[in-house]
Write a protein that holds these residues in place. Structure first.
Motif, PDB file in Angstrom:
ATOM      1  N   UNK A  39      -7.586  -0.168  13.116  1.00 51.09           N
ATOM      2  CA  UNK A  39      -8.215   0.191  11.843  1.00 51.09           C
ATOM      3  C   UNK A  39      -8.576   1.677  11.836  1.00 51.09           C
ATOM      4  N   UNK A  40      -9.150   2.162  12.934  1.00 49.88           N
ATOM      5  CA  UNK A  40      -9.500   3.581  13.037  1.00 49.88           C
ATOM      6  C   UNK A  40      -8.243   4.441  12.958  1.00 49.88           C
ATOM      7  N   UNK A  41      -7.172   4.008  13.621  1.00 49.15           N
ATOM      8  CA  UNK A  41      -5.908   4.753  13.577  1.00 49.15           C
ATOM      9  C   UNK A  41      -5.375   4.825  12.150  1.00 49.15           C
ATOM     10  N   UNK A  42      -5.453   3.726  11.405  1.00 50.30           N
ATOM     11  CA  UNK A  42      -4.992   3.732  10.001  1.00 50.30           C
ATOM     12  C   UNK A  42      -5.827   4.705   9.170  1.00 50.30           C
ATOM     13  N   UNK A  43      -7.145   4.678   9.364  1.00 52.57           N
ATOM     14  CA  UNK A  43      -8.030   5.574   8.608  1.00 52.57           C
ATOM     15  C   UNK A  43      -7.751   7.037   8.945  1.00 52.57           C
ATOM     16  N   UNK A  44      -7.563   7.328  10.235  1.00 51.59           N
ATOM     17  CA  UNK A  44      -7.239   8.701  10.644  1.00 51.59           C
ATOM     18  C   UNK A  44      -5.892   9.140  10.081  1.00 51.59           C
ATOM     19  N   UNK A  45      -4.929   8.228  10.083  1.00 50.09           N
ATOM     20  CA  UNK A  45      -3.608   8.540   9.553  1.00 50.09           C
ATOM     21  C   UNK A  45      -3.698   8.864   8.062  1.00 50.09           C
ATOM     22  N   UNK A  46      -4.468   8.082   7.311  1.00 52.66           N
ATOM     23  CA  UNK A  46      -4.646   8.345   5.885  1.00 52.66           C
ATOM     24  C   UNK A  46      -5.318   9.697   5.657  1.00 52.66           C
ATOM     25  N   UNK A  47      -6.319  10.010   6.473  1.00 50.93           N
ATOM     26  CA  UNK A  47      -6.996  11.306   6.365  1.00 50.93           C
ATOM     27  C   UNK A  47      -6.042  12.446   6.691  1.00 50.93           C
ATOM     28  N   UNK A  48      -5.215  12.261   7.717  1.00 56.83           N
ATOM     29  CA  UNK A  48      -4.248  13.284   8.113  1.00 56.83           C
ATOM     30  C   UNK A  48      -3.237  13.531   6.989  1.00 56.83           C
ATOM     31  N   UNK A  49      -2.764  12.469   6.383  1.00 58.42           N
ATOM     32  CA  UNK A  49      -1.822  12.609   5.261  1.00 58.42           C
ATOM     33  C   UNK A  49      -2.473  13.330   4.085  1.00 58.42           C
ATOM     34  N   UNK A  50      -3.731  13.031   3.800  1.00 57.92           N
ATOM     35  CA  UNK A  50      -4.443  13.688   2.701  1.00 57.92           C
ATOM     36  C   UNK A  50      -4.614  15.178   2.981  1.00 57.92           C
ATOM     37  N   UNK A  51      -4.930  15.524   4.222  1.00 59.79           N
ATOM     38  CA  UNK A  51      -5.078  16.942   4.600  1.00 59.79           C
ATOM     39  C   UNK A  51      -3.744  17.653   4.465  1.00 59.79           C
ATOM     40  N   UNK A  52      -2.684  17.043   4.936  1.00 56.46           N
ATOM     41  CA  UNK A  52      -1.351  17.659   4.854  1.00 56.46           C
ATOM     42  C   UNK A  52      -0.926  17.861   3.410  1.00 56.46           C
ATOM     43  N   UNK A  53      -1.262  16.904   2.554  1.00 59.87           N
ATOM     44  CA  UNK A  53      -0.873  17.011   1.139  1.00 59.87           C
ATOM     45  C   UNK A  53      -1.653  18.107   0.420  1.00 59.87           C
ATOM     46  N   UNK A  54      -2.919  18.316   0.798  1.00 63.42           N
ATOM     47  CA  UNK A  54      -3.762  19.312   0.135  1.00 63.42           C
ATOM     48  C   UNK A  54      -3.529  20.727   0.640  1.00 63.42           C
TER      49      UNK A  54
END
Length: 170
Positions: A42-57
């Protein structure tokens, strides 16, 4: 056996020897391991989503930084949890406090080590390693004997892990 408690298992095994250090008992449970591993995923999924959001911004994100973070997330999602549970294993205490006597489940494992004679100093210390245990010696003294902390250490987050698996800040 169904409904068997830890104290009963210890008695059936012949009891704890004079060398057994019940405060350092390592008790693992399959269901706890599964819960811990789900927490890692679950933590890995949350970190992955955050990483994708940072990369997109961010148009100037470092490819190396993103790759490193992705590798860390992958490691976390594949990590094997220990399934350790902190339990009371001293037969004398369990006799006086039956409410602390753990009911066993299939797949449980118990290891009662011998009393250790060393303290491990690990993390951001100058000389990580094992130091001889001396009763009454303060944690800060062990830290000093390990050469103190490195400049990268967070002095406000120094903690010690006790033999039973609990941790407390210094």
């Amino acid at each position: 056996r169904k409904g068997e408690k830890l104290s009963q298992l210890l008695a059936r095994a012949g009891g704890v020897t004079n060398y057994g250090y019940t405060y350092g008992t390592v008790f693992t449970r399959r269901s706890v391991k599964e819960s811990q591993e789900e927490g890692y995923r679950r933590t890995a999924r949350e970190l992955n989503n955050s990483l994708l959001a940072i990369a997109a911004r961010s148009s100037n994100s470092s490819g190396e930084g993103l790759a490193g973070a992705a590798a860390l997330i992958k490691t976390l999602s594949e990590a094997e949890a220990p399934g350790r549970m902190v339990v009371e294993a001293d037969p004398r205490v369990l006799e006086m406090r039956p409410d602390l006597d753990t009911i066993l489940e299939p797949g449980d494992s118990i290891f009662v080590p011998k009393r250790p004679n060393f303290v491990l100093a690990l993390g951001d210390v100058n000389n990580p390693g094992a130091l001889q245990f001396v009763a009454g010696k303060a944690a800060n003294t062990y830290l000093r004997e390990a050469g103190g902390t490195l400049s990268t250490a967070d002095d406000n987050r120094i903690f010690m892990v006790l033999p039973n698996g609990t941790a407390q800040p210094i």
